[in-house]
Design a protein around this motif. Structure first.
Motif, short mmCIF file in Angstrom:
data_model
loop_
_atom_site.label_atom_id
_atom_site.label_comp_id
_atom_site.label_asym_id
_atom_site.label_seq_id
_atom_site.Cartn_x
_atom_site.Cartn_y
_atom_site.Cartn_z
N ILE A 133 30.66 29.29 39.53
CA ILE A 133 30.26 30.27 38.52
C ILE A 133 31.49 30.95 37.93
O ILE A 133 32.59 30.88 38.49
N VAL A 135 32.18 34.88 36.65
CA VAL A 135 31.62 36.22 36.57
C VAL A 135 32.76 37.23 36.62
O VAL A 135 33.67 37.11 37.44
N ASN A 136 32.70 38.19 35.72
CA ASN A 136 33.67 39.29 35.70
C ASN A 136 35.12 38.79 35.65
O ASN A 136 36.02 39.35 36.27
N GLU A 139 36.45 32.82 38.42
CA GLU A 139 35.78 31.53 38.43
C GLU A 139 36.03 30.85 39.76
O GLU A 139 37.15 30.83 40.27
N VAL A 167 27.95 41.93 39.93
CA VAL A 167 27.43 40.58 39.69
C VAL A 167 26.03 40.65 39.07
O VAL A 167 25.71 39.91 38.14
N SER A 170 26.23 41.85 35.36
CA SER A 170 27.16 41.15 34.48
C SER A 170 26.57 39.82 34.03
O SER A 170 25.64 39.28 34.64
N VAL A 172 26.64 36.04 34.00
CA VAL A 172 27.12 35.03 34.94
C VAL A 172 26.94 33.65 34.32
O VAL A 172 25.84 33.29 33.89
#
Length: 297
Positions: A133, A135-136, A139, A167, A170, A172
């Protein structure tokens, strides 16, 4: 004065006596806490073994294991408090928590927020353990979802801990949610190239590369007239894992370059044409006829 000293001595002796009387209870409470630690680990293993046979979802199994672990600790701590303070009953503890719930909530709001977000992530499963994934700004591969944070292992071998609340709120990007993933590879060919033949050649070449999936089928599109080449885009699908995407891309580049060399299809370098003129004889704000007459004269 003597009376005051005697009262102080009596109070100290009474406190010392109460402390001595409470020592067995405190010792029992400490023993209970040590036993709770052992029982929590045993409960975690037993829950994992039991849910492994019944529950298919790995995320749900992780949630049940973590809840059983926390529940064991809560029960052990409450029992230890009752042993250490015999006059303290379970109802008193509940009432104390009720009275201090506002202050308690403000002090531990981040912990509760991450805990609830972790439970929702494990129940809803927007991504699973082992998924890759983004996210923020981070990776990587999801290693674990605990009651506080989501653990991601980056492709460089680093571990990133992201609070569950971040998470959950946000955006994703789940790279491995689908069984295949598309890669767009840009390629420029010379303007003298027969485009129809070049596109057919590239298409047949990419279909034979290891790692390129037959369905969805690859495509080759002409997208623009570049400065020095006609720009093509080779689109193909591969397995979604990062290592598969990277290795397949390398094989495709090698195969396309080899096919272009064999077919004598030129992949040109960027070309820029420069024009030089004598500014004493030519003025760019004059017309071409005026510049010619000036040059003749």
């Amino acid at each position: 004065m003597n009376v005051l000293i005697q009262e102080v001595q009596t109070s100290l002796l009474q406190l010392l006596g109460n402390a001595i009387e409470a020592l067995p209870a405190f010792a029992a409470a400490i023993i209970v806490l040590f036993l709770t630690r052992y029982a929590a680990n045993v409960t975690r293993r037993m829950t994992y073994v039991a849910t492994k046979r019944v529950v298919k979802s790995q995320s749900l199994r992780s949630l049940l294991v973590q809840i059983s672990h926390v529940a064991t600790w809560v029960a052990g701590i409450l029992f230890a408090c009752v042993l250490a303070f015999p006059d303290l009953r379970l109802g008193d503890i509940i009432g104390l928590l009720g009275l201090s719930s506002v202050a308690f909530g403000f002090a531990f709001q981040d912990i509760f927020k991450n805990f609830l977000a972790g439970v929702l992530l494990l129940l809803n499963e927007p991504f699973r353990l082992g998924d890759q994934i983004i996210v923020n700004g981070s990776e990587g591969t999801v290693e674990d979802i605990t009651i506080r944070s989501t653990q991601i292992r980056t492709y460089q071998g680093e571990r990133v801990l992201i609070p569950n609340a971040i998470v959950f709120t946000s955006s994703v990007q789940v790279l491995t949610a689908m069984p295949h993933r598309r890669t767009d590879l840009e390629l420029g060919v010379d303007y003298n190239t027969n485009l129809a033949s070049a596109i057919d050649l590239l298409l047949e070449t990419v279909k034979q590369v290891k790692g390129v999936l037959p369905s969805p089928s690859p495509e080759v599109d002409a997208v623009a007239f570049g400065d020095s080449a006609i720009e093509l885009v080779v689109r193909y699908w591969s397995a979604p894992q990062k290592i598969q995407v990277r290795q397949t891309r390398t094989r495709v580049i090698v195969a396309l370059k080899r096919a272009c060399d064999r077919a004598e299809i030129n992949i040109p370098y960027p070309i820029r044409t420069l024009y030089y003129y004598n500014q004493e004889k030519f003025n760019d704000h004059y017309s071409a006829e005026d510049n010619t007459d000036s040059h003749v004269n």
